[in-house]
Design an enzyme around this catalytic site. Structure first.
Site, PDB file in Angstrom:
ATOM      1  N   ASP A  43      -2.633  12.914  -0.937  1.00  0.00           N
ATOM      2  CA  ASP A  43      -2.266  11.489  -0.866  1.00  0.00           C
ATOM      3  C   ASP A  43      -2.719  10.803  -2.153  1.00  0.00           C
ATOM      4  O   ASP A  43      -3.414   9.791  -2.137  1.00  0.00           O
ATOM      5  CB  ASP A  43      -2.930  10.845   0.352  1.00  0.00           C
ATOM      6  CG  ASP A  43      -2.335   9.477   0.703  1.00  0.00           C
ATOM      7  OD1 ASP A  43      -1.279   9.130   0.131  1.00  0.00           O
ATOM      8  OD2 ASP A  43      -2.923   8.758   1.530  1.00  0.00           O
ATOM      9  N   LEU A  57     -20.526   3.536  -3.980  1.00  0.00           N
ATOM     10  CA  LEU A  57     -20.502   3.551  -5.434  1.00  0.00           C
ATOM     11  C   LEU A  57     -19.848   2.283  -5.952  1.00  0.00           C
ATOM     12  O   LEU A  57     -18.861   1.822  -5.383  1.00  0.00           O
ATOM     13  CB  LEU A  57     -19.704   4.748  -5.948  1.00  0.00           C
ATOM     14  CG  LEU A  57     -20.313   6.109  -5.654  1.00  0.00           C
ATOM     15  CD1 LEU A  57     -19.345   7.201  -6.019  1.00  0.00           C
ATOM     16  CD2 LEU A  57     -21.597   6.277  -6.406  1.00  0.00           C
TER      17      LEU A  57
END
Length: 315
Positions: free
Chosen positions: A222, A122
């Protein structure tokens, strides 16, 4: 990145057959990866273009294309394949929540010497305040989407290069003090870095959290600025280290290494306001990531980790 999932176990979960000893520039290795993409998508894929990308401190990263379709490829040593396996599992759980946009894995496997993970590529773009506000709302919906009666995960995974132990526990104070803070301190001790008596520190953390028994939410694990981007005004989160735990740990990390825009927190709190005491717990939760950074990078984060630990124990 607009990513899709092919639920076939761990990626296409086929150990690629190779001959010779490929390297990141080796033709045989790339042929194997192209073959696995073809198998996973059901459409022939032949690599016509390839370029190296910034991939962080752990993996090598590449953009590949056949002129029509493009993919993002992570590479590491064959022995690191469990890291990709853990990432795949985390992405699968996040995808199933149907709340946040996540990287869609295409396939993963190994060659004779390399492990790889292929994701749809992307092209990221800038975000405005509304995009960040919506991402905050989506994260809150993620945290509400699934829960467990216990804290943990069905398998250990990785936070960077560090193994992240995830044995199930009924008490949040026990889980976090032992499997997050205590574990990181033991890893540091193996490097001859001692921040104090490990059992005493575990006991102190446990005492701070003893009366906090939050809902066990599905976490990214995270969630710092480097693991968030935007594609066509949609927030995309990637590189997770998921488990079921206190949702505040995700929020805390967004404030550790460069705080997210304020509208992100407004969006989150609009859906599920944070509980009283979050500010005090935030430092405990971020100590885990500071200790992990000391384990990865050493001296640059040691003083910050020591200062944080001193404030927690002294409070």
């Amino acid at each position: 990145m607009a990513w899709i999932f092919i639920s076939m176990g761990f990626g296409c979960d086929v150990l690629a057959y190779t001959v010779g000893k490929p390297s990141p520039s080796g033709g045989i290795m790339w042929q194997v990866i192209a073959h696995q993409i073809s198998e996973a998508t059901g459409s022939d894929f032949l690599i016509k273009e390839k370029k190296s990308l910034p991939g962080g401190d752990i993996h090598q990263a590449f953009w590949i294309s056949d002129g029509r379709r493009s993919y993002f490829v992570k590479l590491n040593d064959k022995e690191r394949v469990d890291m990709f396996r853990g990432e795949w599992t985390s992405l699968d759980h996040l995808r199933r929540s149907q709340t946040v946009t996540i990287p869609r894995p295409i396939c993963s496997g190994t060659t004779a010497s390399i492990s790889f993970l292929v994701l749809e590529y992307l092209s990221f773009s800038d975000a405005d305040e509304e995009d960040w506000y919506m991402l905050g709302r989506q994260l809150a919906h993620l945290h509400q989407s699934q829960h467990q009666p216990m804290y943990g995960w069905d398998e250990d995974n990785f936070l960077g290069l560090s193994v992240q132990p995830n044995s199930w526990h009924k008490k949040w104070a026990t889980f976090f003090s032992e499997q997050r803070i205590g574990w990181q301190l033991k890893l540091l001790e193996e490097k001859d870095i001692r921040l104090g008596d490990i059992e005493e520190i575990i006991g102190g953390i446990k005492l701070h959290l003893i009366h906090h028994q939050p809902r066990a939410s599905l976490l990214h694990g995270d969630l710092w600025r480097g693991n968030v981007a935007f594609y066509e005004h949609m927030g995309v989160v990637f590189d997770p280290a998921s488990y079921f735990g206190d949702r505040e740990t995700d929020i805390a990390m967004t404030e550790l290494f460069g705080q997210f825009p304020q509208v992100f927190y407004q969006g989150y709190n609009r859906v599920w306001p944070l509980e009283e005491g979050y500010r005090e717990r935030r430092e405990i939760y971020n100590l885990y990531h500071l200790l992990n950074h000391v384990n990865h990078f050493g001296e640059p984060y040691l003083a910050q980790a020591k200062d944080s630990l001193y404030r927690i124990i002294a409070s």
